[in-house]
Design a protein around this motif. Structure first.
Motif, PDB file in Angstrom:
ATOM      1  N   LEU A  14     -18.670 -40.158 -14.835  1.00 54.13           N
ATOM      2  CA  LEU A  14     -17.684 -39.134 -15.129  1.00 54.13           C
ATOM      3  C   LEU A  14     -18.260 -38.106 -16.097  1.00 54.13           C
ATOM      4  N   HIS A  15     -18.306 -36.853 -15.666  1.00 52.07           N
ATOM      5  CA  HIS A  15     -18.714 -35.746 -16.530  1.00 52.07           C
ATOM      6  C   HIS A  15     -17.450 -35.302 -17.250  1.00 52.07           C
ATOM      7  N   GLN A  16     -17.402 -35.520 -18.571  1.00 52.26           N
ATOM      8  CA  GLN A  16     -16.185 -35.265 -19.335  1.00 52.26           C
ATOM      9  C   GLN A  16     -16.319 -34.066 -20.265  1.00 52.26           C
ATOM     10  N   GLY A  17     -17.085 -33.075 -19.867  1.00 50.04           N
ATOM     11  CA  GLY A  17     -17.254 -31.875 -20.684  1.00 50.04           C
ATOM     12  C   GLY A  17     -18.310 -32.052 -21.746  1.00 50.04           C
ATOM     13  N   ASP A  18     -17.985 -32.782 -22.796  1.00 52.62           N
ATOM     14  CA  ASP A  18     -18.948 -32.977 -23.878  1.00 52.62           C
ATOM     15  C   ASP A  18     -19.643 -34.329 -23.820  1.00 52.62           C
ATOM     16  N   SER A  19     -19.362 -35.108 -22.750  1.00 54.49           N
ATOM     17  CA  SER A  19     -19.978 -36.429 -22.624  1.00 54.49           C
ATOM     18  C   SER A  19     -20.056 -36.859 -21.159  1.00 54.49           C
ATOM     19  N   VAL A  20     -20.850 -37.884 -20.942  1.00 58.47           N
ATOM     20  CA  VAL A  20     -20.929 -38.548 -19.643  1.00 58.47           C
ATOM     21  C   VAL A  20     -20.503 -39.991 -19.872  1.00 58.47           C
ATOM     22  N   ARG A  21     -19.593 -40.445 -19.035  1.00 62.80           N
ATOM     23  CA  ARG A  21     -19.126 -41.835 -19.107  1.00 62.80           C
ATOM     24  C   ARG A  21     -19.679 -42.571 -17.899  1.00 62.80           C
ATOM     25  N   ILE A  22     -20.289 -43.716 -18.154  1.00 63.19           N
ATOM     26  CA  ILE A  22     -20.836 -44.567 -17.117  1.00 63.19           C
ATOM     27  C   ILE A  22     -20.030 -45.854 -17.127  1.00 63.19           C
ATOM     28  N   PRO A  41     -25.810 -32.984 -25.301  1.00 67.24           N
ATOM     29  CA  PRO A  41     -26.229 -32.042 -26.349  1.00 67.24           C
ATOM     30  C   PRO A  41     -25.500 -30.699 -26.203  1.00 67.24           C
ATOM     31  N   ASP A  42     -25.233 -30.056 -27.320  1.00 72.95           N
ATOM     32  CA  ASP A  42     -24.482 -28.794 -27.334  1.00 72.95           C
ATOM     33  C   ASP A  42     -25.040 -27.753 -26.365  1.00 72.95           C
ATOM     34  N   ASP A  43     -26.357 -27.655 -26.245  1.00 76.05           N
ATOM     35  CA  ASP A  43     -26.939 -26.612 -25.401  1.00 76.05           C
ATOM     36  C   ASP A  43     -26.765 -26.876 -23.901  1.00 76.05           C
ATOM     37  N   GLU A  44     -26.317 -28.072 -23.515  1.00 78.69           N
ATOM     38  CA  GLU A  44     -26.073 -28.362 -22.109  1.00 78.69           C
ATOM     39  C   GLU A  44     -24.593 -28.416 -21.763  1.00 78.69           C
ATOM     40  N   ARG A  45     -23.726 -28.377 -22.721  1.00 74.60           N
ATOM     41  CA  ARG A  45     -22.297 -28.555 -22.466  1.00 74.60           C
ATOM     42  C   ARG A  45     -21.699 -27.459 -21.600  1.00 74.60           C
ATOM     43  N   GLY A  46     -22.252 -26.285 -21.604  1.00 77.59           N
ATOM     44  CA  GLY A  46     -21.707 -25.197 -20.804  1.00 77.59           C
ATOM     45  C   GLY A  46     -22.249 -25.162 -19.394  1.00 77.59           C
ATOM     46  N   LEU A  91     -24.553 -21.019 -16.707  1.00 85.71           N
ATOM     47  CA  LEU A  91     -23.780 -21.286 -17.915  1.00 85.71           C
ATOM     48  C   LEU A  91     -22.321 -20.987 -17.656  1.00 85.71           C
ATOM     49  N   GLY A  92     -21.485 -21.908 -18.098  1.00 81.11           N
ATOM     50  CA  GLY A  92     -20.043 -21.728 -17.935  1.00 81.11           C
ATOM     51  C   GLY A  92     -19.459 -21.093 -19.180  1.00 81.11           C
ATOM     52  N   GLU A  93     -18.159 -21.003 -19.223  1.00 80.49           N
ATOM     53  CA  GLU A  93     -17.478 -20.407 -20.356  1.00 80.49           C
ATOM     54  C   GLU A  93     -17.093 -21.492 -21.352  1.00 80.49           C
ATOM     55  N   GLY A  94     -18.018 -21.999 -22.125  1.00 80.07           N
ATOM     56  CA  GLY A  94     -17.783 -22.929 -23.189  1.00 80.07           C
ATOM     57  C   GLY A  94     -16.927 -24.028 -22.896  1.00 80.07           C
ATOM     58  N   ALA A 108     -28.638 -34.555 -12.200  1.00 81.08           N
ATOM     59  CA  ALA A 108     -29.328 -33.314 -11.836  1.00 81.08           C
ATOM     60  C   ALA A 108     -28.331 -32.302 -11.264  1.00 81.08           C
ATOM     61  N   SER A 109     -27.407 -32.772 -10.432  1.00 79.83           N
ATOM     62  CA  SER A 109     -26.417 -31.855  -9.848  1.00 79.83           C
ATOM     63  C   SER A 109     -25.479 -31.293 -10.911  1.00 79.83           C
ATOM     64  N   TRP A 110     -25.276 -32.041 -11.994  1.00 87.27           N
ATOM     65  CA  TRP A 110     -24.442 -31.578 -13.097  1.00 87.27           C
ATOM     66  C   TRP A 110     -25.236 -30.744 -14.108  1.00 87.27           C
ATOM     67  N   GLY A 111     -26.556 -30.626 -13.923  1.00 89.17           N
ATOM     68  CA  GLY A 111     -27.383 -29.869 -14.852  1.00 89.17           C
ATOM     69  C   GLY A 111     -27.541 -30.537 -16.198  1.00 89.17           C
ATOM     70  N   LEU A 112     -27.702 -31.872 -16.194  1.00 90.48           N
ATOM     71  CA  LEU A 112     -27.774 -32.637 -17.446  1.00 90.48           C
ATOM     72  C   LEU A 112     -29.079 -33.435 -17.550  1.00 90.48           C
TER      73      LEU A 112
END
Length: 151
Positions: free
Chosen positions: A74-82, A136-141, A148-151, A36-40
């Protein structure tokens, strides 16, 4: 939960848990808060199920007295690692469970739900079992504040 460590970028969260069945629910709640804190929100359901399976295996099979289980998110930009670290030596094996089996579905579910998963030996003793979930692509930013961040 014994100690809390958060990376300087707030995209890595490390927790240590007593090896007890109660830690599964506590770790799930912690991951829910982290996501939730990461907006995912869209990866939450799958992430919680994957974590449940990995940490339950550590509680059940890593029987080293007095040792803790460590989780890393770990929030890795385009993925989450558990990751779930434990001091047990046996590496889990993926098996296809028989329909009447009571146990043995954990890694089968992880394999079906995660984009990648694996086991990495630890330097001194034990292993880390990990899974990666694509965001998902729409949450990556998204950023921690939901903007929303800068891509």
């Amino acid at each position: 939960m014994k100690s809390e460590l958060t990376g300087p970028d707030e995209r890595t969260v490390v927790r240590r848990w007593a090896r007890h069945p109660r830690c599964v629910a506590r770790a799930r709640a912690d991951l829910r808060t982290t996501l939730a804190s990461w907006g995912l929100p869209t990866v939450e359901e799958v992430a919680l199920l994957v974590l449940s399976e990995l940490i339950t295996n550590a509680v059940r099979h890593a029987r080293v007295p007095g040792r803790q289980i460590e989780t890393r998110y770990l929030h890795q930009g385009d993925s989450v690692r558990i990751e779930v670290h434990d001091t047990g030596d046996p590496h889990p094996r993926l098996m296809t469970p028989r329909p009447e089996a009571v146990h043995g579905r954990g890694l089968f579910l992880v394999d079906a739900l995660a984009d990648q998963w694996g086991v990495t030996p630890r330097a001194v003793v034990g292993k880390a079992v990990w899974a990666v979930l694509a965001i998902p692509d729409d949450e990556r930013g998204s950023t921690a504040d939901g903007q929303l961040g800068e891509g």
